[in-house]
Write a protein that holds these residues in place. Structure first.
Motif, PDB file in Angstrom:
ATOM      1  N   LYS A 146       0.849  -1.194   0.000  1.00 29.10           N
ATOM      2  CA  LYS A 146       0.000   0.000   0.000  1.00 29.10           C
ATOM      3  C   LYS A 146       0.879   1.236   0.000  1.00 29.10           C
ATOM      4  O   LYS A 146       1.831   1.330   0.787  1.00 29.10           O
ATOM      5  N   SER A 161       0.457   5.585  -0.175  1.00 28.99           N
ATOM      6  CA  SER A 161      -0.375   6.790  -0.251  1.00 28.99           C
ATOM      7  C   SER A 161       0.369   7.848  -1.054  1.00 28.99           C
ATOM      8  O   SER A 161       1.554   8.098  -0.801  1.00 28.99           O
ATOM      9  N   TYR A 216      -4.520   9.772  -3.055  1.00 25.99           N
ATOM     10  CA  TYR A 216      -4.972   8.520  -3.683  1.00 25.99           C
ATOM     11  C   TYR A 216      -4.061   7.392  -3.244  1.00 25.99           C
ATOM     12  O   TYR A 216      -2.966   7.619  -2.711  1.00 25.99           O
ATOM     13  N   VAL A 267      -7.015   3.758  -5.986  1.00 27.94           N
ATOM     14  CA  VAL A 267      -8.184   4.267  -5.274  1.00 27.94           C
ATOM     15  C   VAL A 267      -8.051   5.789  -5.278  1.00 27.94           C
ATOM     16  O   VAL A 267      -7.170   6.348  -4.624  1.00 27.94           O
ATOM     17  N   TRP A 268      -8.911   6.463  -6.044  1.00 29.19           N
ATOM     18  CA  TRP A 268      -8.773   7.902  -6.240  1.00 29.19           C
ATOM     19  C   TRP A 268      -9.564   8.684  -5.190  1.00 29.19           C
ATOM     20  O   TRP A 268     -10.588   8.224  -4.689  1.00 29.19           O
ATOM     21  N   ASN A 269      -9.069   9.878  -4.895  1.00 26.05           N
ATOM     22  CA  ASN A 269      -9.781  10.835  -4.037  1.00 26.05           C
ATOM     23  C   ASN A 269     -10.219  10.218  -2.717  1.00 26.05           C
ATOM     24  O   ASN A 269     -11.391  10.242  -2.350  1.00 26.05           O
ATOM     25  N   VAL A 270      -9.262   9.650  -1.985  1.00 25.87           N
ATOM     26  CA  VAL A 270      -9.585   9.007  -0.723  1.00 25.87           C
ATOM     27  C   VAL A 270      -9.412   9.994   0.426  1.00 25.87           C
ATOM     28  O   VAL A 270      -8.636  10.951   0.345  1.00 25.87           O
ATOM     29  N   THR A 271     -10.144   9.757   1.490  1.00 28.37           N
ATOM     30  CA  THR A 271      -9.975  10.544   2.706  1.00 28.37           C
ATOM     31  C   THR A 271      -8.847   9.934   3.530  1.00 28.37           C
ATOM     32  O   THR A 271      -8.518   8.750   3.373  1.00 28.37           O
ATOM     33  N   LEU A 308     -10.000   6.907   5.517  1.00 31.18           N
ATOM     34  CA  LEU A 308     -10.082   5.671   4.743  1.00 31.18           C
ATOM     35  C   LEU A 308      -8.683   5.109   4.509  1.00 31.18           C
ATOM     36  O   LEU A 308      -8.459   3.899   4.647  1.00 31.18           O
ATOM     37  N   ALA A 309      -7.739   5.978   4.176  1.00 33.86           N
ATOM     38  CA  ALA A 309      -6.368   5.524   3.938  1.00 33.86           C
ATOM     39  C   ALA A 309      -5.759   4.900   5.179  1.00 33.86           C
ATOM     40  O   ALA A 309      -4.954   3.959   5.085  1.00 33.86           O
ATOM     41  N   HIS A 367     -15.120   1.098  -4.126  1.00 31.03           N
ATOM     42  CA  HIS A 367     -15.480   0.912  -2.711  1.00 31.03           C
ATOM     43  C   HIS A 367     -14.557  -0.132  -2.106  1.00 31.03           C
ATOM     44  O   HIS A 367     -14.209  -1.132  -2.747  1.00 31.03           O
ATOM     45  N   GLU A 389     -13.546  -1.904   2.032  1.00 29.91           N
ATOM     46  CA  GLU A 389     -13.688  -1.928   3.490  1.00 29.91           C
ATOM     47  C   GLU A 389     -12.891  -3.097   4.039  1.00 29.91           C
ATOM     48  O   GLU A 389     -12.792  -4.163   3.408  1.00 29.91           O
TER      49      GLU A 389
END
Length: 335
Positions: free
Chosen positions: A24, A26, A35, A51-55, A58-59, A87, A89
């Motif tokens: 992973k 960031s 992202y 994974v685009w435009n993540v908070t 979430l990251a 999506h 989780e």
């Protein structure tokens, strides 16, 4: 519903399944939006994902080694198929009845076969001191379980369960030939060097849920850890022998472990300074670099190209040429 093989995904295909996060990262785009770049694994293989435009929340909700429920769409970009995630989780694989070990890549050769070959090489040792040292490791069930499961690396050569064992057995096979060609080289010492050169990786790398570096591995490294592990076995070795372990032999083993990377810039605190250490370094480089090159050719996603993609780490592309004909193709019908 059976899981679809990642190799069979085509652009536009939808994916809704559970994956292991192998890695992973960031990152931020030019506008400063966060992202994620992921390497996802399932029992059929691995695939890159974006994974685009993540908070940030979430990251921060998962790490490498965790499992994710992912909804995504396959797309073709830069010569490879990758997933664009809509999506995700974090999930507990045990609650879903999944075996985490099934998501990890495995050696192409049976671990039992490789372990038998390892024991065969070590059984052939003539030096009783070296044989006792190896026996002290083989008698340690916890060590052997880790040694036969850990990869040789996280992302480079032999990056799969049993990878270190496969690498060691390949080096031992090469070392046997070296011993025949160069009788001045101590064959027993070289075989033991092959066995123990990366032994510290059982502490440097974690392998239960994905492959990553331990804190001990990051802070100390497998060269120093390997020397420490040899020293820890000495009391048992001396009990097995009924006498002290020869100091010069111990010194030569430590030197092989510490110098096997070959150069100071690649992490060896000492350059190889014995014939066995010189041979060990080159056997290690031969098996690791050739294995990586063959894997790069075999796994290159652009099967139509005669060349692999450019690899910035190696500063080159590899020539694949034409695919060999299938079995029976091109043969004359003599009936």
């Amino acid at each position: 519903m059976p899981r679809r093989s990642l190799a069979d995904l085509a652009p536009g295909d939808l994916v809704d399944d559970v994956f292991l996060v192998a890695s992973k990262q960031s990152r931020a785009d030019r506008q400063g939006n966060l992202y994620l770049t992921l390497d996802l694994r399932d029992p059929t293989g691995n695939i890159s994902a974006r994974v685009w435009n993540v908070t940030k929340s979430l990251a921060d909700s998962f790490e490498s080694g965790d499992f994710l429920k992912v909804r995504a769409k396959a797309q073709y970009a830069q010569g490879i198929t990758q997933l664009v995630v809509s999506h995700l989780e974090a999930v507990d694989p045990a609650r879903l009845g999944l075996d985490p070990a099934a998501f990890l890549p495995k050696a192409p050769v049976s671990i039992a076969v490789l372990t038998s070959q390892l024991r065969g090489f070590l059984k052939s040792l003539d030096d009783p001191h070296l044989k006792a040292l190896c026996d002290a490791f083989l008698m340690d069930d916890a060590f052997l379980a880790d040694f036969t499961a850990v990869p040789a690396g996280v992302r480079e050569h032999h990056a799969y369960q049993g990878g270190l064992l496969e690498h060691v057995v390949a080096m031992m096979t090469l070392a046997s030939t070296v011993g025949e060609l160069y009788p001045e080289v101590n064959r027993d010492l070289l075989l033991v060097g092959c066995f123990l050169h990366d032994v510290g990786k059982v502490r440097e790398l974690s392998h239960q849920r994905g492959f990553d570096y331990t804190d001990e591995g990051q802070l100390v490294g497998h060269l120093s850890l390997g020397v420490s592990m040899v020293e820890e076995k000495l009391p048992l070795v001396q009990r097995l022998l009924g006498e002290p372990f020869p100091p010069e032999t111990l010194l030569r083993i430590k030197h092989m472990i510490l110098s096997h990377h070959g150069t100071l810039e690649f992490g060896s605190p000492k350059l190889p300074m014995t014939p066995e250490a010189v041979a060990l370094h080159h056997l290690d480089a031969l098996d690791s670099k050739l294995h990586a090159a063959l894997r790069e050719i075999r796994d290159d996603p652009d099967t139509a190209s005669r060349w692999t993609r450019y690899d910035p780490k190696r500063n080159r592309r590899l020539f694949k040429g034409s695919a060999p004909p299938a079995a029976g193709e091109g043969e004359e019908d003599l009936d």
